[in-house]
Design a protein around this motif. Structure first.
Motif, PDB file in Angstrom:
ATOM      1  N   GLY A  65      49.886  -7.159  68.583  1.00 22.16           N
ATOM      2  CA  GLY A  65      48.989  -7.426  69.708  1.00 22.16           C
ATOM      3  C   GLY A  65      48.374  -6.157  70.257  1.00 22.16           C
ATOM      4  O   GLY A  65      49.021  -5.430  71.008  1.00 22.16           O
ATOM      5  N   ASN A 125      51.196 -13.904  69.070  1.00 25.14           N
ATOM      6  CA  ASN A 125      49.889 -14.333  68.582  1.00 25.14           C
ATOM      7  C   ASN A 125      48.855 -14.098  69.692  1.00 25.14           C
ATOM      8  O   ASN A 125      49.148 -13.487  70.709  1.00 25.14           O
ATOM      9  CB  ASN A 125      49.929 -15.810  68.179  1.00 25.14           C
ATOM     10  CG  ASN A 125      48.939 -16.139  67.071  1.00 25.14           C
ATOM     11  OD1 ASN A 125      47.805 -15.659  67.056  1.00 25.14           O
ATOM     12  ND2 ASN A 125      49.354 -16.976  66.129  1.00 25.14           N
ATOM     13  N   THR A 126      47.666 -14.601  69.505  1.00 22.43           N
ATOM     14  CA  THR A 126      46.576 -14.340  70.451  1.00 22.43           C
ATOM     15  C   THR A 126      46.748 -15.085  71.781  1.00 22.43           C
ATOM     16  O   THR A 126      47.479 -16.062  71.879  1.00 22.43           O
ATOM     17  CB  THR A 126      45.229 -14.742  69.821  1.00 22.43           C
ATOM     18  OG1 THR A 126      45.314 -16.106  69.381  1.00 22.43           O
ATOM     19  CG2 THR A 126      44.895 -13.850  68.647  1.00 22.43           C
ATOM     20  N   SER A 175      43.377  -6.881  64.540  1.00 23.78           N
ATOM     21  CA  SER A 175      41.996  -6.642  64.958  1.00 23.78           C
ATOM     22  C   SER A 175      41.509  -5.223  64.666  1.00 23.78           C
ATOM     23  O   SER A 175      40.313  -5.002  64.452  1.00 23.78           O
ATOM     24  CB  SER A 175      41.839  -6.933  66.451  1.00 23.78           C
ATOM     25  OG  SER A 175      42.078  -8.293  66.728  1.00 23.78           O
ATOM     26  N   GLY A 216      38.149  -6.080  72.450  1.00 24.94           N
ATOM     27  CA  GLY A 216      38.809  -6.769  71.352  1.00 24.94           C
ATOM     28  C   GLY A 216      37.952  -7.860  70.757  1.00 24.94           C
ATOM     29  O   GLY A 216      36.718  -7.782  70.737  1.00 24.94           O
ATOM     30  N   SER A 273      42.355 -11.223  70.921  1.00 29.45           N
ATOM     31  CA  SER A 273      43.192 -10.216  70.276  1.00 29.45           C
ATOM     32  C   SER A 273      42.610  -8.843  70.564  1.00 29.45           C
ATOM     33  O   SER A 273      41.576  -8.715  71.213  1.00 29.45           O
ATOM     34  CB  SER A 273      43.253 -10.458  68.766  1.00 29.45           C
ATOM     35  OG  SER A 273      41.956 -10.352  68.191  1.00 29.45           O
TER      36      SER A 273
END
Length: 313
Positions: free
Chosen positions: A253, A202-203, A276, A79, A226
């Motif tokens: 995610g 979120n990340t 991503s 990632g 991510s």
């Protein structure tokens, strides 16, 4: 004798099998562009809107924000790690840029907001009449005094959501962090504040070190992870939130394949966000849509019918 209806996919209308309605937003499919991926230029959002069910703009605050110096993104085997620092042109300049979406955008536009107080959050919504909904960034893990810094306190989250809801009649989504002790607690606080949907997640906090220079690769030292590595974490958060909340859940995610999309929907996501994966394929939305059409043709079920199915067996 029970009437037999001809399935939609047999009638050649596979696209109808992908349609979803999210808090009043009619989407041609459940795929949304995640915030922050395509920068601050509306041309990128317009291009993605051709195939995406909705697009979420980069997070914006009241004043211009420079963000961190390069390097701000690290690519690794599973990632990305980023610490952009919520760079933003500021609310006035960005509102002017997003105004162009009205004429050429082909899907609902969600504007992502960041701030440090509930009043500041609420002051942003009137600047975006072109927005179809708002997403509250309560979860960025690498910016001071905003993001996760305010999104880790349940009472503050409830207050922020309530204040923003008073400032607009449009749907409000709260983007949650996987880095908090209990994501369901934060989700419930947002629900109590009147949120229309939650976005999970979120990340995840992380970092990378260069073994040659022997220093952290990111200028900010740490950032947000991510990509596919965080998919199991995000999927579990969606599962837990779907069980405990009454509002819709938007999953995000590590989603890179159509199978990932189906997994998140089965776990309880009404829609999903793609981030991503765009770094590896700018045709990802088109590819996912075509694969999901084929999947619904094979099962004869619409994606809406599958939401939360894994909970019932």
């Amino acid at each position: 004798m029970q009437e037999t209806k001809t399935p939609l996919y047999i009638r050649g209308k596979a696209h109808l099998m992908l349609e979803v309605e999210l808090c009043g937003l009619k989407m041609k499919n459940p795929l949304m562009l995640a915030s922050g991926i395509m920068g601050s230029h509306v041309s990128s959002l317009i291009r993605i809107s051709r195939h995406a069910g909705a697009v979420v703009a980069k997070s914006v605050g009241t004043e211009p924000r420079e963000g961190y110096r390069n390097p701000v993104v690290v690519n690794y085997a599973h990632g990305l790690i980023n610490a952009v620092g919520l760079s933003s042109p500021g609310v006035r300049a960005f509102a002017e840029e997003l105004e162009k979406f009205r004429a050429e955008g082909r899907s609902p536009l969600v504007v992502s907001l960041f701030a440090s107080t509930s009043e500041e959050f609420a002051s942003l919504t009137p600047h975006f009449p072109m927005a179809d909904a708002f997403e509250l960034n309560l979860s960025c893990p690498h910016a001071e005094n905003v993001g996760m810094a305010v999104g880790s306190d349940p009472e503050l989250v409830k207050e922020i959501v309530a204040e923003v809801k008073r400032s607009t009649e449009k749907p409000v989504f709260a983007k949650l962090s996987p880095n908090v002790l209990d994501v369901v607690e934060i989700g419930k606080a947002a629900e109590e504040g009147g949120v229309d949907a939650v976005v999970a997640v979120n990340t995840v906090k992380g970092m990378s070190i260069d073994i040659v220079s022997r220093k952290p690769k990111l200028s900010n030292i740490s950032g947000g992870v991510s990509g596919e590595a965080i998919k199991p974490i995000a999927l579990k958060c969606v599962w837990d939130l779907y069980k405990e909340l009454d509002v819709p859940v938007i999953g995000v995610g590590g989603i890179t394949t159509w199978k990932d999309v189906v997994e998140f929907i089965l776990a309880g996501a009404t829609a999903v966000q793609i981030g991503s994966a765009l770094f590896y394929s700018h045709r990802i939305f088109y590819s996912l849509v075509e694969s999901l059409k084929a999947y619904t043709r094979s099962t004869g079920e619409s994606l809406v019918e599958l939401v939360g199915k894994a909970h019932t067996g």
